[in-house]
Design a protein around this motif. Sequence first.
Motif, PDB file in Angstrom:
ATOM      1  N   VAL A  70       1.094  -1.182   0.376  1.00  0.00           N
ATOM      2  CA  VAL A  70      -0.013  -0.168   0.134  1.00  0.00           C
ATOM      3  C   VAL A  70       1.309   0.995  -0.145  1.00  0.00           C
ATOM      4  N   LEU A  71       2.051   1.306   0.298  1.00  0.00           N
ATOM      5  CA  LEU A  71       3.038   2.227   0.703  1.00  0.00           C
ATOM      6  C   LEU A  71       3.464   2.729  -0.401  1.00  0.00           C
ATOM      7  N   VAL A  72       3.753   1.934  -1.000  1.00  0.00           N
ATOM      8  CA  VAL A  72       4.271   1.741  -2.793  1.00  0.00           C
ATOM      9  C   VAL A  72       3.493   2.041  -3.480  1.00  0.00           C
ATOM     10  N   LEU A  73       1.934   1.402  -3.724  1.00  0.00           N
ATOM     11  CA  LEU A  73       1.323   2.225  -4.443  1.00  0.00           C
ATOM     12  C   LEU A  73       0.374   3.625  -4.130  1.00  0.00           C
ATOM     13  N   THR A  74       0.459   3.521  -3.314  1.00  0.00           N
ATOM     14  CA  THR A  74       0.132   5.322  -2.424  1.00  0.00           C
ATOM     15  C   THR A  74       0.919   6.484  -2.768  1.00  0.00           C
ATOM     16  N   ALA A  75       2.789   5.954  -3.271  1.00  0.00           N
ATOM     17  CA  ALA A  75       3.540   6.642  -3.666  1.00  0.00           C
ATOM     18  C   ALA A  75       3.506   7.042  -5.442  1.00  0.00           C
ATOM     19  N   ALA A  76       3.093   5.538  -5.598  1.00  0.00           N
ATOM     20  CA  ALA A  76       3.027   6.001  -7.635  1.00  0.00           C
ATOM     21  C   ALA A  76       1.061   6.574  -7.767  1.00  0.00           C
ATOM     22  N   GLY A  77       0.462   6.566  -6.331  1.00  0.00           N
ATOM     23  CA  GLY A  77      -0.532   7.479  -6.615  1.00  0.00           C
ATOM     24  C   GLY A  77      -0.290   8.980  -7.144  1.00  0.00           C
ATOM     25  N   VAL A  78       0.542   9.605  -5.476  1.00  0.00           N
ATOM     26  CA  VAL A  78       0.711  11.116  -5.278  1.00  0.00           C
ATOM     27  C   VAL A  78       1.649  11.404  -6.917  1.00  0.00           C
ATOM     28  N   LEU A  79       2.343   9.920  -7.020  1.00  0.00           N
ATOM     29  CA  LEU A  79       2.955  10.775  -8.333  1.00  0.00           C
ATOM     30  C   LEU A  79       2.432  10.212  -9.710  1.00  0.00           C
ATOM     31  N   ALA A  80       1.634   9.836  -9.815  1.00  0.00           N
ATOM     32  CA  ALA A  80       0.662  10.046 -10.919  1.00  0.00           C
ATOM     33  C   ALA A  80      -0.504  11.173 -10.895  1.00  0.00           C
ATOM     34  N   LEU A  81      -0.734  11.346  -9.619  1.00  0.00           N
ATOM     35  CA  LEU A  81      -1.836  12.552  -9.964  1.00  0.00           C
ATOM     36  C   LEU A  81      -1.305  13.343  -9.738  1.00  0.00           C
ATOM     37  N   ALA A  82       0.071  14.094  -9.109  1.00  0.00           N
ATOM     38  CA  ALA A  82       0.575  14.927  -9.316  1.00  0.00           C
ATOM     39  C   ALA A  82       0.893  15.644 -10.647  1.00  0.00           C
ATOM     40  N   LEU A  83       1.363  14.868 -12.290  1.00  0.00           N
ATOM     41  CA  LEU A  83       0.927  15.106 -12.903  1.00  0.00           C
ATOM     42  C   LEU A  83      -0.123  15.585 -14.044  1.00  0.00           C
ATOM     43  N   VAL A  84      -1.091  15.971 -13.164  1.00  0.00           N
ATOM     44  CA  VAL A  84      -2.068  16.944 -13.567  1.00  0.00           C
ATOM     45  C   VAL A  84      -2.534  18.366 -11.957  1.00  0.00           C
ATOM     46  N   LEU A  85      -2.596  18.203 -11.131  1.00  0.00           N
ATOM     47  CA  LEU A  85      -2.214  18.615  -9.834  1.00  0.00           C
ATOM     48  C   LEU A  85      -0.581  18.875  -9.620  1.00  0.00           C
ATOM     49  N   PRO A  86      -0.681  20.077  -8.600  1.00  0.00           N
ATOM     50  CA  PRO A  86       0.042  20.815  -7.707  1.00  0.00           C
ATOM     51  C   PRO A  86       0.804  19.277  -7.368  1.00  0.00           C
ATOM     52  N   PRO A  87       1.916  18.880  -6.265  1.00  0.00           N
ATOM     53  CA  PRO A  87       2.166  17.795  -6.301  1.00  0.00           C
ATOM     54  C   PRO A  87       1.555  18.123  -4.362  1.00  0.00           C
ATOM     55  N   TRP A  88       1.644  19.220  -3.645  1.00  0.00           N
ATOM     56  CA  TRP A  88       0.831  19.077  -2.624  1.00  0.00           C
ATOM     57  C   TRP A  88      -0.826  18.904  -2.295  1.00  0.00           C
ATOM     58  N   ALA A  89      -1.473  19.448  -3.936  1.00  0.00           N
ATOM     59  CA  ALA A  89      -2.792  18.942  -3.692  1.00  0.00           C
ATOM     60  C   ALA A  89      -3.013  17.851  -4.269  1.00  0.00           C
ATOM     61  N   ALA A  90      -1.889  16.515  -4.862  1.00  0.00           N
ATOM     62  CA  ALA A  90      -1.891  15.308  -4.959  1.00  0.00           C
ATOM     63  C   ALA A  90      -1.670  14.886  -3.495  1.00  0.00           C
ATOM     64  N   ALA A  91      -0.761  14.816  -2.971  1.00  0.00           N
ATOM     65  CA  ALA A  91      -0.781  14.656  -1.663  1.00  0.00           C
ATOM     66  C   ALA A  91      -1.873  14.402  -0.291  1.00  0.00           C
ATOM     67  N   LEU A  92      -2.194  15.453  -0.584  1.00  0.00           N
ATOM     68  CA  LEU A  92      -3.760  15.735   0.070  1.00  0.00           C
ATOM     69  C   LEU A  92      -4.956  15.107  -0.495  1.00  0.00           C
ATOM     70  N   VAL A  93      -4.682  14.648  -1.536  1.00  0.00           N
ATOM     71  CA  VAL A  93      -5.650  13.971  -2.297  1.00  0.00           C
ATOM     72  C   VAL A  93      -5.728  12.854  -1.910  1.00  0.00           C
ATOM     73  N   VAL A  94      -4.820  12.509  -1.860  1.00  0.00           N
ATOM     74  CA  VAL A  94      -4.715  10.514  -1.970  1.00  0.00           C
ATOM     75  C   VAL A  94      -4.611   9.818  -0.509  1.00  0.00           C
ATOM     76  N   GLY A  95      -4.340  11.280   0.752  1.00  0.00           N
ATOM     77  CA  GLY A  95      -4.170  10.821   1.523  1.00  0.00           C
ATOM     78  C   GLY A  95      -4.959  10.885   2.475  1.00  0.00           C
ATOM     79  N   GLY A  96      -6.457  11.519   1.788  1.00  0.00           N
ATOM     80  CA  GLY A  96      -7.700  11.972   2.164  1.00  0.00           C
ATOM     81  C   GLY A  96      -8.600  10.654   1.425  1.00  0.00           C
ATOM     82  N   ALA A  97      -7.986  10.406   0.696  1.00  0.00           N
ATOM     83  CA  ALA A  97      -8.916   9.492   0.918  1.00  0.00           C
ATOM     84  C   ALA A  97      -8.327   7.802   1.259  1.00  0.00           C
ATOM     85  N   LEU A  98      -7.344   7.740   1.860  1.00  0.00           N
ATOM     86  CA  LEU A  98      -7.068   6.209   2.471  1.00  0.00           C
ATOM     87  C   LEU A  98      -7.391   6.526   4.280  1.00  0.00           C
ATOM     88  N   LEU A  99      -7.675   8.253   4.520  1.00  0.00           N
ATOM     89  CA  LEU A  99      -7.984   8.084   6.104  1.00  0.00           C
ATOM     90  C   LEU A  99      -9.668   7.923   5.802  1.00  0.00           C
TER      91      LEU A  99
END
Length: 140
Positions: free
Chosen positions: A66-95
Amino acid sequence: MSTPAPGPARERRGLFALIADIPRLLRELIEAEIAQLKAEIVGKLKAAGIGAGFLVTAGAFAFFGVLVLTAAGVLALALVLPPWAAALVVGGALLVLAGIAAAIGVQQLKHSIPPTPTQTIESVKEDVRIMRGLGKRGAS
Protein backbone atom coordinates in the motif's frame (compact mmCIF):
# COMPACT_ATOMS: atom_id res chain seq x y z
CA MET A 1 -19.08 -82.25 28.56
CA SER A 2 -17.47 -79.11 27.18
CA THR A 3 -15.18 -76.76 29.04
CA PRO A 4 -15.36 -73.00 28.65
CA ALA A 5 -12.86 -71.48 26.23
CA PRO A 6 -9.75 -70.09 27.86
CA GLY A 7 -9.66 -66.31 28.11
CA PRO A 8 -9.77 -63.54 30.61
CA ALA A 9 -11.86 -64.57 33.55
CA ARG A 10 -14.70 -62.20 34.17
CA GLU A 11 -15.21 -61.44 37.82
CA ARG A 12 -18.79 -61.38 39.05
CA ARG A 13 -19.24 -58.60 41.50
CA GLY A 14 -22.01 -57.92 43.93
CA LEU A 15 -24.36 -54.96 43.90
CA PHE A 16 -22.63 -53.26 46.83
CA ALA A 17 -19.23 -53.58 45.14
CA LEU A 18 -20.67 -51.99 41.99
CA ILE A 19 -22.27 -49.18 43.98
CA ALA A 20 -18.99 -48.60 45.80
CA ASP A 21 -17.28 -48.08 42.42
CA ILE A 22 -19.59 -45.21 41.42
CA PRO A 23 -17.53 -42.42 43.06
CA ARG A 24 -14.35 -43.70 41.41
CA LEU A 25 -16.09 -43.94 38.03
CA LEU A 26 -17.51 -40.42 38.40
CA ARG A 27 -14.06 -39.07 39.33
CA GLU A 28 -12.53 -40.79 36.28
CA LEU A 29 -15.29 -39.39 34.07
CA ILE A 30 -14.72 -35.86 35.36
CA GLU A 31 -10.95 -36.21 34.93
CA ALA A 32 -11.47 -37.44 31.36
CA GLU A 33 -13.79 -34.52 30.58
CA ILE A 34 -11.27 -32.04 32.00
CA ALA A 35 -8.48 -33.62 29.94
CA GLN A 36 -10.67 -33.37 26.82
CA LEU A 37 -11.44 -29.74 27.67
CA LYS A 38 -7.74 -28.90 28.00
CA ALA A 39 -6.84 -30.69 24.77
CA GLU A 40 -9.63 -28.98 22.84
CA ILE A 41 -8.75 -25.50 24.09
CA VAL A 42 -5.02 -26.01 23.43
CA GLY A 43 -5.78 -27.26 19.91
CA LYS A 44 -8.04 -24.30 19.14
CA LEU A 45 -5.58 -21.77 20.57
CA LYS A 46 -2.68 -23.34 18.68
CA ALA A 47 -4.61 -23.13 15.39
CA ALA A 48 -5.61 -19.53 16.18
CA GLY A 49 -1.97 -18.65 16.89
CA ILE A 50 -0.78 -20.08 13.59
CA GLY A 51 -3.55 -18.26 11.73
CA ALA A 52 -2.72 -15.00 13.51
CA GLY A 53 0.95 -15.37 12.56
CA PHE A 54 0.07 -15.74 8.89
CA LEU A 55 -2.32 -12.79 9.10
CA VAL A 56 0.41 -10.60 10.61
CA THR A 57 2.79 -11.62 7.82
CA ALA A 58 0.16 -10.88 5.18
CA GLY A 59 -0.56 -7.55 6.86
CA ALA A 60 3.11 -6.55 6.75
CA PHE A 61 3.36 -7.32 3.03
CA ALA A 62 0.08 -5.52 2.36
CA PHE A 63 1.28 -2.49 4.35
CA PHE A 64 4.43 -2.12 2.25
CA GLY A 65 2.45 -2.73 -0.94
CA VAL A 66 0.00 0.00 0.00
CA LEU A 67 2.89 2.39 0.71
CA VAL A 68 4.32 1.80 -2.77
CA LEU A 69 0.90 2.17 -4.41
CA THR A 70 0.25 5.33 -2.43
CA ALA A 71 3.50 6.85 -3.67
CA ALA A 72 2.59 5.81 -7.21
CA GLY A 73 -0.85 7.41 -6.82
CA VAL A 74 0.63 10.67 -5.55
CA LEU A 75 3.16 10.72 -8.41
CA ALA A 76 0.46 9.98 -11.00
CA LEU A 77 -1.90 12.62 -9.63
CA ALA A 78 0.99 15.11 -9.49
CA LEU A 79 0.99 15.06 -13.30
CA VAL A 80 -2.37 16.92 -13.34
CA LEU A 81 -2.32 18.71 -9.95
CA PRO A 82 0.35 20.43 -7.93
CA PRO A 83 2.28 17.84 -5.86
CA TRP A 84 0.93 19.12 -2.53
CA ALA A 85 -2.68 18.82 -3.79
CA ALA A 86 -2.03 15.32 -5.14
CA ALA A 87 -0.66 14.22 -1.75
CA LEU A 88 -3.65 15.82 0.02
CA VAL A 89 -6.18 14.00 -2.22
CA VAL A 90 -4.47 10.62 -1.81
CA GLY A 91 -4.07 11.10 1.96
CA GLY A 92 -7.76 12.00 2.34
CA ALA A 93 -8.82 8.95 0.33
CA LEU A 94 -6.63 6.72 2.54
CA LEU A 95 -8.21 8.17 5.70
CA VAL A 96 -11.70 7.43 4.35
CA LEU A 97 -10.66 3.85 3.57
CA ALA A 98 -9.14 3.52 7.06
CA GLY A 99 -12.41 4.67 8.63
CA ILE A 100 -14.42 2.15 6.63
CA ALA A 101 -12.00 -0.66 7.54
CA ALA A 102 -12.13 0.31 11.24
CA ALA A 103 -15.93 0.28 11.24
CA ILE A 104 -16.00 -3.16 9.63
CA GLY A 105 -13.38 -4.43 12.09
CA VAL A 106 -15.34 -3.22 15.12
CA GLN A 107 -18.48 -4.83 13.73
CA GLN A 108 -16.69 -8.15 13.25
CA LEU A 109 -15.20 -8.07 16.75
CA LYS A 110 -18.65 -7.54 18.25
CA HIS A 111 -19.91 -10.66 16.49
CA SER A 112 -16.87 -12.85 17.08
CA ILE A 113 -17.25 -15.97 19.17
CA PRO A 114 -14.73 -16.73 21.92
CA PRO A 115 -12.86 -20.04 21.59
CA THR A 116 -15.26 -22.13 23.66
CA PRO A 117 -14.80 -25.89 23.99
CA THR A 118 -18.05 -26.82 22.25
CA GLN A 119 -17.36 -30.55 21.95
CA THR A 120 -16.53 -30.88 25.65
CA ILE A 121 -19.62 -28.90 26.65
CA GLU A 122 -21.82 -31.19 24.55
CA SER A 123 -20.10 -34.26 26.00
CA VAL A 124 -20.67 -33.05 29.57
CA LYS A 125 -24.33 -32.27 28.79
CA GLU A 126 -24.72 -35.78 27.39
CA ASP A 127 -23.09 -37.26 30.51
CA VAL A 128 -25.50 -35.32 32.71
CA ARG A 129 -28.48 -36.53 30.64
CA ILE A 130 -27.28 -40.11 30.96
CA MET A 131 -26.81 -39.81 34.70
CA ARG A 132 -30.33 -38.50 34.99
CA GLY A 133 -31.53 -41.39 32.84
CA LEU A 134 -32.83 -39.22 30.01
CA GLY A 135 -30.88 -40.75 27.15
CA LYS A 136 -28.50 -43.42 26.02
CA ARG A 137 -24.83 -42.73 25.31
CA GLY A 138 -24.15 -42.47 21.59
CA ALA A 139 -27.81 -41.97 20.62
CA SER A 140 -28.88 -38.46 19.71
